[in-house]
Design an enzyme around this catalytic site. Structure first.
Site, mmCIF file in Angstrom:
data_model
loop_
_atom_site.group_PDB
_atom_site.id
_atom_site.type_symbol
_atom_site.label_atom_id
_atom_site.label_comp_id
_atom_site.label_asym_id
_atom_site.label_seq_id
_atom_site.Cartn_x
_atom_site.Cartn_y
_atom_site.Cartn_z
ATOM 1 N N LYS A 1 0.848 -1.324 -0.163
ATOM 2 C CA LYS A 1 0.053 -0.131 -0.012
ATOM 3 C C LYS A 1 0.961 1.086 -0.012
ATOM 4 O O LYS A 1 0.653 1.969 -0.911
ATOM 5 C CB LYS A 1 -0.775 0.108 1.169
ATOM 6 C CG LYS A 1 -1.864 -1.139 1.304
ATOM 7 C CD LYS A 1 -2.827 -1.248 2.674
ATOM 8 C CE LYS A 1 -2.128 -1.077 3.680
ATOM 9 N NZ LYS A 1 -1.485 -2.311 4.282
ATOM 10 N N ARG B 1 -9.778 0.987 8.288
ATOM 11 C CA ARG B 1 -9.458 -0.367 8.653
ATOM 12 C C ARG B 1 -10.539 -1.002 9.442
ATOM 13 O O ARG B 1 -10.323 -2.229 9.689
ATOM 14 C CB ARG B 1 -8.256 -0.111 9.588
ATOM 15 C CG ARG B 1 -6.922 -0.538 8.887
ATOM 16 C CD ARG B 1 -6.113 -0.167 9.957
ATOM 17 N NE ARG B 1 -4.677 -1.046 9.832
ATOM 18 C CZ ARG B 1 -3.743 -0.643 9.089
ATOM 19 N NH1 ARG B 1 -3.759 0.474 8.366
ATOM 20 N NH2 ARG B 1 -2.556 -1.553 9.109
HETATM 21 P P1 AP5 Z 1 4.844 -1.505 1.771
HETATM 22 O O1 AP5 Z 1 4.524 -0.530 0.619
HETATM 23 O O2 AP5 Z 1 5.463 -0.945 3.050
HETATM 24 O O3 AP5 Z 1 3.530 -2.199 2.217
HETATM 25 P P2 AP5 Z 1 2.211 -1.691 3.077
HETATM 26 O O4 AP5 Z 1 1.143 -2.351 2.536
HETATM 27 O O5 AP5 Z 1 2.289 -0.583 3.182
HETATM 28 O O6 AP5 Z 1 2.599 -2.485 4.537
HETATM 29 P P3 AP5 Z 1 2.696 -1.810 6.064
HETATM 30 O O7 AP5 Z 1 3.249 -2.557 6.926
HETATM 31 O O8 AP5 Z 1 3.064 -0.292 5.961
HETATM 32 O O9 AP5 Z 1 1.001 -1.791 6.363
HETATM 33 P P4 AP5 Z 1 0.228 -1.891 7.726
HETATM 34 O O10 AP5 Z 1 -1.023 -1.857 7.020
HETATM 35 O O11 AP5 Z 1 0.866 -3.179 8.624
HETATM 36 O O12 AP5 Z 1 0.996 -0.690 8.452
HETATM 37 P P5 AP5 Z 1 0.446 0.534 8.928
HETATM 38 O O13 AP5 Z 1 1.602 1.694 8.554
HETATM 39 O O14 AP5 Z 1 -0.781 1.108 7.757
HETATM 40 O O15 AP5 Z 1 5.878 -2.816 1.452
HETATM 41 C C1 AP5 Z 1 6.178 -3.723 2.218
HETATM 42 C C2 AP5 Z 1 7.610 -4.197 1.926
HETATM 43 O O16 AP5 Z 1 7.443 -4.938 0.543
HETATM 44 C C3 AP5 Z 1 8.760 -3.111 1.544
HETATM 45 O O17 AP5 Z 1 10.300 -3.518 1.947
HETATM 46 C C4 AP5 Z 1 8.722 -2.838 -0.022
HETATM 47 O O18 AP5 Z 1 9.996 -2.489 -0.473
HETATM 48 C C5 AP5 Z 1 8.368 -4.308 -0.340
HETATM 49 N N1 AP5 Z 1 7.481 -4.295 -1.500
HETATM 50 C C6 AP5 Z 1 6.396 -3.578 -1.885
HETATM 51 N N2 AP5 Z 1 5.861 -3.813 -3.142
HETATM 52 C C7 AP5 Z 1 6.823 -4.963 -3.348
HETATM 53 C C8 AP5 Z 1 6.696 -5.844 -4.818
HETATM 54 N N3 AP5 Z 1 5.795 -5.780 -5.667
HETATM 55 N N4 AP5 Z 1 7.624 -7.054 -4.646
HETATM 56 C C9 AP5 Z 1 8.394 -7.038 -3.901
HETATM 57 N N5 AP5 Z 1 8.549 -6.471 -2.468
HETATM 58 C C10 AP5 Z 1 7.761 -5.392 -2.646
HETATM 59 O O19 AP5 Z 1 -0.209 0.789 10.002
HETATM 60 C C11 AP5 Z 1 0.896 0.419 11.452
HETATM 61 C C12 AP5 Z 1 0.059 0.462 12.855
HETATM 62 O O20 AP5 Z 1 -0.542 1.614 12.932
HETATM 63 C C13 AP5 Z 1 -1.260 -0.701 12.685
HETATM 64 O O21 AP5 Z 1 -0.697 -1.883 12.940
HETATM 65 C C14 AP5 Z 1 -2.072 0.043 13.599
HETATM 66 O O22 AP5 Z 1 -1.364 -0.034 15.115
HETATM 67 C C15 AP5 Z 1 -1.693 1.655 13.348
HETATM 68 N N6 AP5 Z 1 -2.908 2.182 12.375
HETATM 69 C C16 AP5 Z 1 -2.531 2.694 11.281
HETATM 70 N N7 AP5 Z 1 -3.606 2.866 10.639
HETATM 71 C C17 AP5 Z 1 -4.649 2.605 11.530
HETATM 72 C C18 AP5 Z 1 -5.977 2.763 11.389
HETATM 73 N N8 AP5 Z 1 -6.840 3.239 10.234
HETATM 74 N N9 AP5 Z 1 -6.910 2.496 12.070
HETATM 75 C C19 AP5 Z 1 -6.335 1.889 13.405
HETATM 76 N N10 AP5 Z 1 -4.859 1.739 13.625
HETATM 77 C C20 AP5 Z 1 -4.086 2.018 12.611
#
Ligand code: AP5
Ligand code: ZN
Length: 213
Positions: A13, A88
């Site tokens: 994402k 989410r």
């Molecule tokens: P990346 O692009 O970082 O993936 P992502 O889907 O953004 O993963 P996140 O871990 O950021 O998602 P998340 O939903 O857990 O975290 P968030 O910050 O929202 O890619 C991942 C890796 O893969 C990278 O190394 C990249 O280089 C690689 N990659 C990408 N595409 C690739 C491809 N095609 N091939 C190979 N490699 C690839 O949330 C974190 C925390 O915040 C949550 O757990 C929660 O506690 C809180 N939070 C955030 N939003 C909310 C909400 N709306 N409500 C409640 N709590 C929330």
């Protein structure tokens, strides 16, 4: 253009949102980034959020809904935005719908990035992120040219506190229970498009661009 990127942790994402914001000149809004910035700034919001984030749990709806409410009113969102990591839960989606309706707006498309669990684990345990510009790297599939330094800006790379195997597994469970129901929610509204998330970043970006255009 108002887009939601849906998909489990590690589905890409953030990566796709960064590319979309450049291509279409509309801001990416990542609740994860906003919350991590609050944690590193040591604000009240940060200290409230950290406990949940470190456990792989969702931060309470009222906190994130409040953040989004403020953010989407800013002038740079007038022509649209890309939501990364929000909504989410069904409650968040309903609140978002209400907010947009009151502004005479609506979500155009929800892109769901589908990636299998084994691949997600590999991606997240190998990820590092630039402290300065947010660029993302992976120790095997996309390593930086100089270890620990961002290719784009030279900033320091760090590993997220929640990117250890135990917390990743919790995040995946939370995704299944609380976020996956959103697929059905947006499918019923005719807004859901599914992008197979496997393939190179560029391949997936072309598919996503076709879906949002
Ligand atoms: P990346 O692009 O970082 O993936 P992502 O889907 O953004 O993963 P996140 O871990 O950021 O998602 P998340 O939903 O857990 O975290 P968030 O910050 O929202 O890619 C991942 C890796 O893969 C990278 O190394 C990249 O280089 C690689 N990659 C990408 N595409 C690739 C491809 N095609 N091939 C190979 N490699 C690839 O949330 C974190 C925390 O915040 C949550 O757990 C929660 O506690 C809180 N939070 C955030 N939003 C909310 C909400 N709306 N409500 C409640 N709590 C929330
Ligand atoms: Zn950088």
């Amino acid at each position: 253009m108002r887009v939601i990127l849906l998909g489990p942790p590690g589905s890409g994402k953030g990566t796709q949102a960064n590319l979309l914001q450049e291509r279409f000149s509309i801001p990416k809004i990542s609740t994860g980034d906003i919350l991590r910035a609050a944690v590193s700034d040591g604000t009240d919001l940060g200290s409230q959020a950290k406990t949940y984030m470190d456990q792989g749990q969702l931060v309470p709806d009222e906190i994130v809904v409040g953040l989004i409410k403020e953010r989407i009113k800013e002038p740079d969102c007038d022509n649209g935005f890309i939501l990364d990591g929000f909504p989410r839960t069904i409650v968040q989606a309903e609140k978002l719908g209400e907010m947009l309706r009151s502004m005479g707006q609506d979500i155009d498309v929800v892109v769901d990035l589908e990636v299998g669990k084994d691949e997600l684990l590999v991606r997240l345990t190998g990820r590092s992120t630039c402290k300065e510009c947010g660029a993302m790297y992976h120790k095997t599939t996309h390593p930086p040219k100089v270890a620990g330094r961002c290719d784009a800006c030279g900033g320091e790379l760090y590993q997220r506190d929640d990117d250890n195997e135990e917390t990743i597994l919790k995040r995946l469970t939370v995704y299944k229970q609380q976020t996956e129901p959103l697929k059905n929610y947006y499918e019923k509204q005719g807004k859901l498009k599914t992008a197979p998330g496997r393939g190179t970043v560029d391949e997936i970006f072309s598919r996503v661009c076709e879906m949002v255009n």
